[in-house]
Design a protein around this motif. Structure first.
Motif, PDB file in Angstrom:
ATOM      1  N   UNK A   1      49.811  27.566   3.097  1.00 57.84           N
ATOM      2  CA  UNK A   1      50.287  28.830   2.533  1.00 57.84           C
ATOM      3  C   UNK A   1      50.545  28.660   1.040  1.00 57.84           C
ATOM      4  N   UNK A   2      49.851  29.456   0.216  1.00 55.19           N
ATOM      5  CA  UNK A   2      50.027  29.400  -1.237  1.00 55.19           C
ATOM      6  C   UNK A   2      50.538  30.746  -1.723  1.00 55.19           C
ATOM      7  N   UNK A   3      51.712  30.740  -2.359  1.00 49.29           N
ATOM      8  CA  UNK A   3      52.362  31.967  -2.809  1.00 49.29           C
ATOM      9  C   UNK A   3      52.560  31.934  -4.311  1.00 49.29           C
ATOM     10  N   UNK A   4      52.031  32.930  -5.005  1.00 44.81           N
ATOM     11  CA  UNK A   4      52.268  33.068  -6.442  1.00 44.81           C
ATOM     12  C   UNK A   4      53.356  34.119  -6.652  1.00 44.81           C
ATOM     13  N   UNK A   5      54.288  33.811  -7.544  1.00 46.46           N
ATOM     14  CA  UNK A   5      55.433  34.708  -7.759  1.00 46.46           C
ATOM     15  C   UNK A   5      55.583  34.999  -9.258  1.00 46.46           C
ATOM     16  N   UNK A   6      54.608  35.706  -9.852  1.00 46.31           N
ATOM     17  CA  UNK A   6      54.609  35.888 -11.307  1.00 46.31           C
ATOM     18  C   UNK A   6      55.713  36.772 -11.850  1.00 46.31           C
ATOM     19  N   UNK A   7      56.376  37.566 -10.994  1.00 40.46           N
ATOM     20  CA  UNK A   7      57.437  38.456 -11.476  1.00 40.46           C
ATOM     21  C   UNK A   7      58.783  38.145 -10.833  1.00 40.46           C
ATOM     22  N   UNK A   8      58.928  36.952 -10.281  1.00 39.16           N
ATOM     23  CA  UNK A   8      60.165  36.569  -9.612  1.00 39.16           C
ATOM     24  C   UNK A   8      61.271  36.309 -10.631  1.00 39.16           C
ATOM     25  N   UNK A   9      62.470  36.827 -10.363  1.00 40.29           N
ATOM     26  CA  UNK A   9      63.620  36.593 -11.245  1.00 40.29           C
ATOM     27  C   UNK A   9      64.864  36.352 -10.396  1.00 40.29           C
ATOM     28  N   UNK A  10      65.854  35.695 -11.013  1.00 40.36           N
ATOM     29  CA  UNK A  10      67.104  35.466 -10.317  1.00 40.36           C
ATOM     30  C   UNK A  10      67.988  34.499 -11.075  1.00 40.36           C
ATOM     31  N   UNK A  11      69.209  34.285 -10.578  1.00 44.63           N
ATOM     32  CA  UNK A  11      70.125  33.330 -11.204  1.00 44.63           C
ATOM     33  C   UNK A  11      69.513  31.941 -11.290  1.00 44.63           C
ATOM     34  N   UNK A  12      69.932  31.196 -12.306  1.00 46.42           N
ATOM     35  CA  UNK A  12      69.540  29.817 -12.588  1.00 46.42           C
ATOM     36  C   UNK A  12      68.183  29.698 -13.274  1.00 46.42           C
ATOM     37  N   UNK A  13      67.438  30.793 -13.431  1.00 47.58           N
ATOM     38  CA  UNK A  13      66.119  30.658 -14.038  1.00 47.58           C
ATOM     39  C   UNK A  13      66.238  30.451 -15.538  1.00 47.58           C
ATOM     40  N   UNK A  14      65.269  29.768 -16.181  1.00 51.37           N
ATOM     41  CA  UNK A  14      65.309  29.543 -17.628  1.00 51.37           C
ATOM     42  C   UNK A  14      65.324  30.869 -18.390  1.00 51.37           C
ATOM     43  N   UNK A  15      66.108  30.918 -19.450  1.00 50.25           N
ATOM     44  CA  UNK A  15      66.274  32.176 -20.179  1.00 50.25           C
ATOM     45  C   UNK A  15      64.987  32.643 -20.839  1.00 50.25           C
ATOM     46  N   UNK A  16      64.138  31.728 -21.310  1.00 48.12           N
ATOM     47  CA  UNK A  16      62.894  32.163 -21.944  1.00 48.12           C
ATOM     48  C   UNK A  16      61.979  32.864 -20.947  1.00 48.12           C
ATOM     49  N   UNK A  17      61.939  32.361 -19.716  1.00 46.98           N
ATOM     50  CA  UNK A  17      61.141  33.007 -18.678  1.00 46.98           C
ATOM     51  C   UNK A  17      61.749  34.348 -18.293  1.00 46.98           C
ATOM     52  N   UNK A  18      63.066  34.394 -18.221  1.00 49.56           N
ATOM     53  CA  UNK A  18      63.757  35.644 -17.895  1.00 49.56           C
ATOM     54  C   UNK A  18      63.439  36.734 -18.913  1.00 49.56           C
ATOM     55  N   UNK A  19      63.472  36.381 -20.202  1.00 50.65           N
ATOM     56  CA  UNK A  19      63.196  37.367 -21.252  1.00 50.65           C
ATOM     57  C   UNK A  19      61.783  37.925 -21.127  1.00 50.65           C
ATOM     58  N   UNK A  20      60.826  37.075 -20.817  1.00 51.57           N
ATOM     59  CA  UNK A  20      59.441  37.528 -20.676  1.00 51.57           C
ATOM     60  C   UNK A  20      59.294  38.510 -19.522  1.00 51.57           C
ATOM     61  N   UNK A  21      60.049  38.305 -18.475  1.00 52.99           N
ATOM     62  CA  UNK A  21      59.888  39.133 -17.275  1.00 52.99           C
ATOM     63  C   UNK A  21      60.677  40.437 -17.344  1.00 52.99           C
ATOM     64  N   UNK A  22      61.476  40.600 -18.361  1.00 52.39           N
ATOM     65  CA  UNK A  22      62.196  41.866 -18.519  1.00 52.39           C
ATOM     66  C   UNK A  22      61.253  43.025 -18.813  1.00 52.39           C
TER      67      UNK A  22
END
Length: 200
Positions: A104-125
């Motif tokens: 099973x291979x799952x891609x999660x390109x828009x996943x967000x949540x606590x503990x994630x790196x802030x640079x990735x969080x900003x991109x997904x906003x």
């Protein structure tokens, strides 16, 4: 149930590990060379009696595990003859020649949540409909409990409107329990609660 989780202190791996432990599973967490943030998460979960940490995957007794969950590319030692219980979670689908392996291979390109790196969080906003980590983890565990492991690679994407979970053209369209605004507000509250983590 016994599960091995590779990169268990990656922010996604941490949420999956927490869910496994909440389900009462025995978890072997594997995470080579953790950075300071990951060491903080290790301290948060390492005291749980059902959790065992291994620095190297070679130290894991494969035959004793019901599932193998890998954040990123799974080590080859995860990929024995039985692929049915191997799950890979990644940011985006990559044609690495491994699709025929049958896991099973799952891609999660828009996943967000606590503990994630802030640079990735900003991109997904800027995404139209992000996927909350809790919705994703709950869906994943429904798949495991119902033994509905998907054999072809899929992307997990959110739907702005309320609709049932569906599989369409290689995408899992996930019903969202929160709006973008509610998800990001919750993450901001988490950042205020653990500012030192996000500053590491």
């Amino acid at each position: 149930m016994k599960v091995a989780i590779y990169n268990c202190f990656h922010w996604i791996g941490y949420h999956v590990t927490e869910k496994c432990l909440a389900e009462g599973w025995d978890v072997t967490g594997i995470h080579p060379h953790p950075n300071p943030r990951e060491e903080f998460l290790m301290d948060m979960i390492g005291r749980n009696a059902q959790f065992q940490y291994k620095a190297e995957v070679d130290n894991v007794q494969r035959e004793r595990m019901n599932y193998f969950i890998s954040i990123g590319t799974p080590p080859h030692s995860f990929l024995g003859e039985d692929k049915d219980h191997v799950i890979q979670i990644m940011d985006e689908l990559v044609d690495d020649g491994e699709n025929e392996k049958g896991y099973m291979k799952l891609a999660v390109p828009t996943l967000v949540g606590p503990w994630m790196p802030l640079d990735t969080l900003e991109k997904r906003k800027n995404e139209n409909a992000v996927v909350d980590i809790n919705d994703f983890v709950n869906w994943l565990f429904t798949c495991i409990h119902e033994n509905t492991i998907l054999r072809s690679p899929v992307r997990i994407i959110g739907e702005a409107s309320e609709r049932a979970l569906s599989l369409k053209e290689g995408n899992v369209i996930m019903y969202r329990t929160k709006t973008n605004e509610e998800i990001f507000r919750y993450i901001e509250q988490h950042k205020e609660k653990f500012p030192f983590y996000y500053e590491l």
